[in-house]
Write a protein that holds these residues in place. Structure first.
Motif, PDB file in Angstrom:
ATOM      1  N   THR A  11       0.835  -1.210   0.000  1.00 19.42           N
ATOM      2  CA  THR A  11       0.000   0.000   0.000  1.00 19.42           C
ATOM      3  C   THR A  11       0.865   1.253   0.000  1.00 19.42           C
ATOM      4  OG1 THR A  11      -1.796  -1.146   1.123  1.00 19.42           O
ATOM      5  CG2 THR A  11      -1.806   1.246   1.251  1.00 19.42           C
ATOM      6  N   LEU A  14       2.481   1.648  -3.468  1.00 23.87           N
ATOM      7  CA  LEU A  14       1.494   2.101  -4.450  1.00 23.87           C
ATOM      8  C   LEU A  14       1.128   3.569  -4.243  1.00 23.87           C
ATOM      9  CD1 LEU A  14      -0.791  -1.045  -4.579  1.00 23.87           C
ATOM     10  CD2 LEU A  14       0.623  -0.153  -6.448  1.00 23.87           C
ATOM     11  N   ALA A  15       1.267   4.066  -3.026  1.00 19.03           N
ATOM     12  CA  ALA A  15       0.997   5.468  -2.728  1.00 19.03           C
ATOM     13  C   ALA A  15       2.226   6.353  -2.961  1.00 19.03           C
ATOM     14  CB  ALA A  15       0.515   5.605  -1.283  1.00 19.03           C
ATOM     15  N   SER A  16       3.273   5.777  -3.567  1.00 23.60           N
ATOM     16  CA  SER A  16       4.518   6.506  -3.879  1.00 23.60           C
ATOM     17  C   SER A  16       5.206   7.048  -2.642  1.00 23.60           C
ATOM     18  CB  SER A  16       4.245   7.642  -4.869  1.00 23.60           C
ATOM     19  OG  SER A  16       3.727   7.133  -6.072  1.00 23.60           O
ATOM     20  N   VAL A  26       4.083  -8.240  -6.348  1.00 20.08           N
ATOM     21  CA  VAL A  26       3.897  -6.975  -7.062  1.00 20.08           C
ATOM     22  C   VAL A  26       3.951  -7.096  -8.573  1.00 20.08           C
ATOM     23  CG1 VAL A  26       4.762  -5.600  -5.141  1.00 20.08           C
ATOM     24  CG2 VAL A  26       6.335  -6.374  -6.901  1.00 20.08           C
ATOM     25  N   GLN A  28       1.912  -8.050 -10.844  1.00 19.30           N
ATOM     26  CA  GLN A  28       0.746  -7.520 -11.552  1.00 19.30           C
ATOM     27  C   GLN A  28       0.763  -5.994 -11.566  1.00 19.30           C
ATOM     28  OE1 GLN A  28      -2.683  -8.929  -9.429  1.00 19.30           O
ATOM     29  NE2 GLN A  28      -2.222  -7.759  -7.599  1.00 19.30           N
ATOM     30  N   HIS A  29       1.269  -5.381 -10.507  1.00 18.81           N
ATOM     31  CA  HIS A  29       1.349  -3.925 -10.442  1.00 18.81           C
ATOM     32  C   HIS A  29       2.449  -3.385 -11.355  1.00 18.81           C
ATOM     33  CE1 HIS A  29      -1.567  -3.806  -7.218  1.00 18.81           C
ATOM     34  NE2 HIS A  29      -0.868  -4.733  -6.568  1.00 18.81           N
ATOM     35  N   ALA A  32       1.130  -3.573 -14.892  1.00 19.45           N
ATOM     36  CA  ALA A  32       0.106  -2.546 -15.127  1.00 19.45           C
ATOM     37  C   ALA A  32       0.687  -1.127 -15.093  1.00 19.45           C
ATOM     38  CB  ALA A  32      -1.008  -2.675 -14.090  1.00 19.45           C
ATOM     39  N   GLY A  33       1.961  -0.984 -14.732  1.00 18.61           N
ATOM     40  CA  GLY A  33       2.592   0.326 -14.709  1.00 18.61           C
ATOM     41  C   GLY A  33       2.382   1.106 -13.430  1.00 18.61           C
ATOM     42  N   ARG A  34       1.765   0.495 -12.421  1.00 17.72           N
ATOM     43  CA  ARG A  34       1.558   1.177 -11.145  1.00 17.72           C
ATOM     44  C   ARG A  34       2.830   1.235 -10.316  1.00 17.72           C
ATOM     45  NH1 ARG A  34      -3.311  -1.714 -11.911  1.00 17.72           N
ATOM     46  NH2 ARG A  34      -2.504  -3.500 -10.763  1.00 17.72           N
ATOM     47  N   LEU A  35       3.725   0.265 -10.531  1.00 15.20           N
ATOM     48  CA  LEU A  35       5.021   0.228  -9.870  1.00 15.20           C
ATOM     49  C   LEU A  35       6.096  -0.020 -10.923  1.00 15.20           C
ATOM     50  CD1 LEU A  35       4.244  -2.029  -6.760  1.00 15.20           C
ATOM     51  CD2 LEU A  35       4.538   0.445  -6.768  1.00 15.20           C
TER      52      LEU A  35
END
Length: 79
Positions: A11, A14-16, A26, A28-29, A32-35
């Motif tokens: 979390t 993902l919140a940078s 991680v 999948q993240h 998806a480009g989230r991480l």
């Protein structure tokens, strides 16, 4: 920050809020480009779990854990 739960660490990442040492949870993240992965050249590839238990006769809990990991394909026959 230090967390004692992977979910909180994820979390925060993902919140940078910083870098996190997380492996399979991680992917999948990342896809998806989230991480993004950093220090890829320094990242070890995990080939599975390595277990050490000092007794020749493991407890029922350890024996069940080993069987579950083998069933899921995370351990080879050597443990």
């Amino acid at each position: 920050m230090a967390f004692n739960a992977l979910a909180l660490t994820l979390t925060a990442a993902l919140a940078s809020l910083g870098l996190a040492y997380l492996e399979d949870v991680v992917q999948q993240h990342v896809r998806a480009g989230r991480l993004v992965q950093v220090l890829a050249d320094w990242s070890a590839t995990m080939t599975g779990y390595h277990l050490y238990y000092p007794n020749r006769q493991p407890s029922l809990a350890i024996a069940l854990l080993v069987e579950m990991l083998r069933y899921r394909g995370h351990l080879d026959e050597d443990g």
